[in-house]
Design a protein around this motif. Structure first.
Motif, PDB file in Angstrom:
ATOM      1  N   ILE A 132      -6.357  -1.196   8.653  1.00 59.65           N
ATOM      2  CA  ILE A 132      -6.761  -0.027   9.435  1.00 59.65           C
ATOM      3  C   ILE A 132      -6.027   0.037  10.772  1.00 59.65           C
ATOM      4  O   ILE A 132      -5.493   1.092  11.136  1.00 59.65           O
ATOM      5  N   PRO A 133      -5.938  -1.067  11.540  1.00 58.57           N
ATOM      6  CA  PRO A 133      -5.151  -1.002  12.783  1.00 58.57           C
ATOM      7  C   PRO A 133      -3.684  -0.655  12.541  1.00 58.57           C
ATOM      8  O   PRO A 133      -3.064   0.043  13.353  1.00 58.57           O
ATOM      9  N   GLU A 134      -3.107  -1.144  11.439  1.00 58.17           N
ATOM     10  CA  GLU A 134      -1.712  -0.831  11.118  1.00 58.17           C
ATOM     11  C   GLU A 134      -1.536   0.666  10.840  1.00 58.17           C
ATOM     12  O   GLU A 134      -0.577   1.290  11.313  1.00 58.17           O
ATOM     13  N   ILE A 135      -2.468   1.246  10.120  1.00 58.44           N
ATOM     14  CA  ILE A 135      -2.406   2.678   9.825  1.00 58.44           C
ATOM     15  C   ILE A 135      -2.597   3.480  11.107  1.00 58.44           C
ATOM     16  O   ILE A 135      -1.869   4.454  11.373  1.00 58.44           O
ATOM     17  N   ASN A 136      -3.554   3.088  11.922  1.00 62.76           N
ATOM     18  CA  ASN A 136      -3.803   3.812  13.180  1.00 62.76           C
ATOM     19  C   ASN A 136      -2.600   3.749  14.120  1.00 62.76           C
ATOM     20  O   ASN A 136      -2.337   4.687  14.881  1.00 62.76           O
ATOM     21  N   LYS A 137      -1.875   2.643  14.065  1.00 62.44           N
ATOM     22  CA  LYS A 137      -0.708   2.470  14.944  1.00 62.44           C
ATOM     23  C   LYS A 137       0.452   3.355  14.511  1.00 62.44           C
ATOM     24  O   LYS A 137       1.203   3.870  15.362  1.00 62.44           O
ATOM     25  N   TYR A 147       0.852  -1.188   0.000  1.00 62.48           N
ATOM     26  CA  TYR A 147       0.000   0.000   0.000  1.00 62.48           C
ATOM     27  C   TYR A 147       0.890   1.241   0.000  1.00 62.48           C
ATOM     28  O   TYR A 147       2.020   1.221   0.463  1.00 62.48           O
ATOM     29  N   TRP A 148       0.368   2.305  -0.559  1.00 61.16           N
ATOM     30  CA  TRP A 148       1.109   3.555  -0.671  1.00 61.16           C
ATOM     31  C   TRP A 148       0.437   4.607   0.200  1.00 61.16           C
ATOM     32  O   TRP A 148      -0.798   4.673   0.280  1.00 61.16           O
ATOM     33  N   VAL A 149       1.244   5.428   0.859  1.00 63.63           N
ATOM     34  CA  VAL A 149       0.713   6.410   1.808  1.00 63.63           C
ATOM     35  C   VAL A 149       1.127   7.824   1.410  1.00 63.63           C
ATOM     36  O   VAL A 149       2.314   8.104   1.211  1.00 63.63           O
ATOM     37  N   VAL A 209      -4.381   6.426   1.861  1.00 64.77           N
ATOM     38  CA  VAL A 209      -3.816   5.071   1.860  1.00 64.77           C
ATOM     39  C   VAL A 209      -4.336   4.363   0.612  1.00 64.77           C
ATOM     40  O   VAL A 209      -5.530   4.062   0.500  1.00 64.77           O
ATOM     41  N   ALA A 210      -3.439   4.129  -0.334  1.00 68.24           N
ATOM     42  CA  ALA A 210      -3.821   3.526  -1.616  1.00 68.24           C
ATOM     43  C   ALA A 210      -3.426   2.052  -1.611  1.00 68.24           C
ATOM     44  O   ALA A 210      -2.253   1.714  -1.459  1.00 68.24           O
ATOM     45  N   ILE A 211      -4.399   1.179  -1.774  1.00 69.52           N
ATOM     46  CA  ILE A 211      -4.174  -0.265  -1.710  1.00 69.52           C
ATOM     47  C   ILE A 211      -3.904  -0.796  -3.113  1.00 69.52           C
ATOM     48  O   ILE A 211      -4.748  -0.685  -4.005  1.00 69.52           O
ATOM     49  N   LYS A 212      -2.741  -1.385  -3.286  1.00 70.84           N
ATOM     50  CA  LYS A 212      -2.358  -1.922  -4.595  1.00 70.84           C
ATOM     51  C   LYS A 212      -3.006  -3.287  -4.826  1.00 70.84           C
ATOM     52  O   LYS A 212      -3.115  -4.093  -3.906  1.00 70.84           O
TER      53      LYS A 212
END
Length: 348
Positions: A132-137, A40-42, A94-97
């Motif tokens: 989502i938990p990974e991004i929030n962390k 994923y790209w941020v 957050v762009a999911i490939k």
């Protein structure tokens, strides 16, 4: 001659030096739900790394078909969230490939097709339980999440909304492939529409001209057109409980070209009412509280003005000789973001 050569070389080296423009980060996550590594790209907002705004939290936009639309959406978010008249807040993207697009984005299994399909539930579980938990962390996230998808991605977005998981606050479905499996999602909505409380979720549905200029549309084009028409008719006739719904028909755009204008319109629709008249605000700071109260009520989420925006407004008030109101607005900023130490010294 030696000096000339050295000088020329040094001058060339100086002129050829350049800095890279970085608009995002490439990340990976090992998914147990999907049994594969996903990329994923941020994109981080312009002010994300500014120490003056280190405590700012940002809404998150989760973008499907990430490798195709990441540059487009991140540029739009930056443009629309900047200046004295932002239409939307600064957001993280957050762009999911994709790895297997048809498998991940379709909600039911259709055995007659030659490609994998029907894995949307697993993909949704990956997003909700792992990504989502990974991004929030790892990032300064505000718990306001938007899901954006086109075609099969739009189908996935609507399926996620109808699953009632409420993992997202808003959904931008761009010309969704509602023809899938004999309109399975249209039929599902028809079953649940009168009893489901959508709890102030927002749905923007972009409707492209599916037929276009074709004199003899294919069965697929007809099915696509009819499915969208049936869902829109159902929503508009029933007015689903607590669903903030908006749609737009793009007469001059087809299934592919509709993405660009509808991304802009979708973001503006989700955050409709976000923009405030800054000229009035610097003369009457009390407008700020009422404005964001109304916005928060509409979106069923406690939105506050972002610190970087307030700082720009304070500077504008000073330039317009509204020093007293600049102090009031700066004090509002300090009250909302008390840990931003630089604000305490701004007028000392």
């Amino acid at each position: 001659m030696r000096k000339l050569i050295i000088y020329t070389f040094c001058l060339f080296s100086f002129l050829s030096q350049s800095q890279n423009i970085e608009i995002g980060q490439i990340k990976t996550i090992k998914s147990k739900e999907l049994n594969e590594v996903r990329e994923y790209w941020v994109y981080l907002p312009e002010n994300y790394s500014n120490p003056d705004f280190k405590n700012q939290k940002y809404p998150i936009i989760y973008l499907l078909d990430g490798e195709k639309y990441f540059h487009v959406l991140s540029g739009m978010v930056k443009n629309q969230s900047n200046g004295y008249y932002p239409l939307i807040p600064e957001c993280i993207v957050v762009a999911i490939k994709n790895t297997n697009r048809s498998r991940d984005l379709t909600p039911t299994a259709v055995s007659s097709l030659s490609y994998q399909n029907g894995g949307a539930d697993k993909f949704e579980a990956f997003i909700s339980k792992e990504l989502i938990p990974e991004i929030n962390k790892n990032y300064n996230t505000l718990d306001y999440k938007i899901l954006v998808g086109h075609s099969f991605g739009g189908l996935f977005a609507i399926n996620t909304l109808l699953n009632e998981s409420r993992d997202f606050n808003a959904y931008i479905a761009i010309d969704p492939s509602l023809w899938w499996d004999n309109e399975v999602l249209v039929k599902k909505l028809e079953r649940i529409i009168k009893t489901t409380d959508f709890k102030s979720s927002t749905l923007f549905l972009a409707n492209a001209n599916s037929i276009g200029s074709q004199k003899e549309p294919s069965k697929q084009h007809d099915a696509h057109f009819i499915a969208k028409k049936n869902m829109l008719k159902l929503i508009e006739a029933t007015s689903p409980k607590s669903l903030n719904f908006d749609t737009k028909y793009y007469k001059d755009e087809d299934h592919g070209s509709v993405v660009l204008p509808s991304l802009i319109d979708g973001l503006r629709s989700v955050f409709k009412g976000y923009r405030i008249n800054v000229k009035a605000l610097i003369k009457e700071p009390s407008l700020l509280d009422k404005h964001f109260q109304d916005l928060s009520e509409k979106l069923a989420f406690p939105f506050k003005p972002q610190a970087a925006y307030l700082d720009r407004v304070v500077d504008l008030a000073v330039k317009r000789n509204e020093k007293e109101n600049a102090i009031i607005l700066n004090n509002i900023n300090k009250k909302i973001y008390p840990d931003n130490l630089y604000l305490k010294e701004k007028f000392n």
